[in-house]
Design a protein around this motif. Structure first.
Motif, mmCIF file in Angstrom:
data_model
loop_
_atom_site.group_PDB
_atom_site.id
_atom_site.type_symbol
_atom_site.label_atom_id
_atom_site.label_comp_id
_atom_site.label_asym_id
_atom_site.label_seq_id
_atom_site.Cartn_x
_atom_site.Cartn_y
_atom_site.Cartn_z
ATOM 1 N N THR A 51 -2.163 -5.213 -2.778
ATOM 2 C CA THR A 51 -0.974 -4.775 -2.052
ATOM 3 C C THR A 51 -1.430 -4.008 -0.821
ATOM 4 O O THR A 51 -2.244 -3.084 -0.917
ATOM 5 C CB THR A 51 -0.085 -3.877 -2.936
ATOM 6 O OG1 THR A 51 0.242 -4.581 -4.125
ATOM 7 C CG2 THR A 51 1.191 -3.479 -2.209
ATOM 8 N N HIS A 52 -0.901 -4.424 0.345
ATOM 9 C CA HIS A 52 -1.207 -3.756 1.614
ATOM 10 C C HIS A 52 0.061 -3.749 2.458
ATOM 11 O O HIS A 52 0.671 -4.796 2.682
ATOM 12 C CB HIS A 52 -2.345 -4.483 2.344
ATOM 13 C CG HIS A 52 -2.587 -3.975 3.727
ATOM 14 N ND1 HIS A 52 -3.086 -2.720 3.967
ATOM 15 C CD2 HIS A 52 -2.362 -4.535 4.936
ATOM 16 C CE1 HIS A 52 -3.177 -2.544 5.276
ATOM 17 N NE2 HIS A 52 -2.735 -3.628 5.880
ATOM 18 N N ASN A 53 0.467 -2.572 2.915
ATOM 19 C CA ASN A 53 1.663 -2.423 3.750
ATOM 20 C C ASN A 53 2.887 -3.096 3.141
ATOM 21 O O ASN A 53 3.673 -3.731 3.840
ATOM 22 C CB ASN A 53 1.428 -2.965 5.156
ATOM 23 C CG ASN A 53 0.588 -2.025 6.000
ATOM 24 O OD1 ASN A 53 0.429 -0.851 5.662
ATOM 25 N ND2 ASN A 53 0.037 -2.538 7.077
ATOM 26 N N GLY A 54 3.048 -3.002 1.824
ATOM 27 C CA GLY A 54 4.219 -3.557 1.165
ATOM 28 C C GLY A 54 4.125 -5.038 0.833
ATOM 29 O O GLY A 54 5.005 -5.579 0.176
ATOM 30 N N PHE A 55 3.105 -5.717 1.296
ATOM 31 C CA PHE A 55 2.927 -7.126 0.994
ATOM 32 C C PHE A 55 1.998 -7.260 -0.208
ATOM 33 O O PHE A 55 0.951 -6.615 -0.270
ATOM 34 C CB PHE A 55 2.341 -7.887 2.189
ATOM 35 C CG PHE A 55 3.279 -7.988 3.350
ATOM 36 C CD1 PHE A 55 4.260 -8.968 3.387
ATOM 37 C CD2 PHE A 55 3.188 -7.084 4.408
ATOM 38 C CE1 PHE A 55 5.130 -9.053 4.454
ATOM 39 C CE2 PHE A 55 4.057 -7.164 5.478
ATOM 40 C CZ PHE A 55 5.041 -8.149 5.512
ATOM 41 N N VAL A 56 2.377 -8.119 -1.148
ATOM 42 C CA VAL A 56 1.585 -8.335 -2.356
ATOM 43 C C VAL A 56 0.978 -9.731 -2.296
ATOM 44 O O VAL A 56 1.675 -10.708 -2.029
ATOM 45 C CB VAL A 56 2.455 -8.194 -3.627
ATOM 46 C CG1 VAL A 56 1.627 -8.454 -4.877
ATOM 47 C CG2 VAL A 56 3.102 -6.816 -3.692
#
Length: 173
Positions: free
Chosen positions: A71-76
């Protein structure tokens, strides 16, 4: 050192990867170079990582089905990273044959360490369900039930070291 070709699946797309000269910090993905370095572990599943010199804060954990969830900046991103050996292991397990009384004895496809047993005796499983995780050659391999049925017998415990062809568990129809 990891010298085999990697098979990377992200969102249904399959990519080819390789660590040239056994350098595990450099991964070529479909020919594109990525130098990846874990800079700091901030908590049990939060990491600061550098990818080609750019720093990212990511949450990294394994899902129940054995995928790496980043998960990075809300993206999975759910990622499956495998290698040629692991792919052969899957084929080996999936091609297990029933014996004459309608049972399948799942056996260790190679020497390894039993990391997690995902079922208990008496559980009903469907073909393809993950039932046991074995670590071999520094890779976790989630082994799937080759048939649908009931878990009749579990021959190993978590933490056991197993040899190639050692019985792991038995599934009956």
């Amino acid at each position: 050192m990891h010298s085999e070709n990697l098979i990377i699946r992200i969102g249904g797309k399959q990519l080819e990867g390789h660590c040239p000269n056994g350098d595990e910090s450099l991964v070529l993905v479909d020919g594109q170079p990525f130098r990846i370095e874990v800079l700091k572990k901030l908590s049990s599943d939060i990491f600061s990582v550098s990818v080609n010199g750019k720093v990212y804060l990511v949450e990294a954990k394994y899902t129940e089905n054995g995928l790496l969830s980043l998960t990075h900046n809300g993206f999975v991103y759910e990622i499956e990273i495998s290698d040629e050996t692991s792919e052969l292991l899957k084929k080996f397990i999936n091609s297990s044959e029933r014996d004459s009384v309608g049972f399948v004895c799942m056996r260790a496809p190679m020497p390894g360490l039993v990391i997690k047993i995902l079922v208990e005796e008496g559980d009903t499983v469907n073909k393809g369900d993950k039932v046991i995780i074995i670590e071999a050659m520094k890779m976790e391999n989630a082994l799937s039930a080759p048939i649908s049925g009931k878990v009749q017998k579990i021959y190993v415990n978590e933490g056991n070291t197993v040899e190639k062809d050692a019985p792991l568990l038995e599934i009956g129809t």
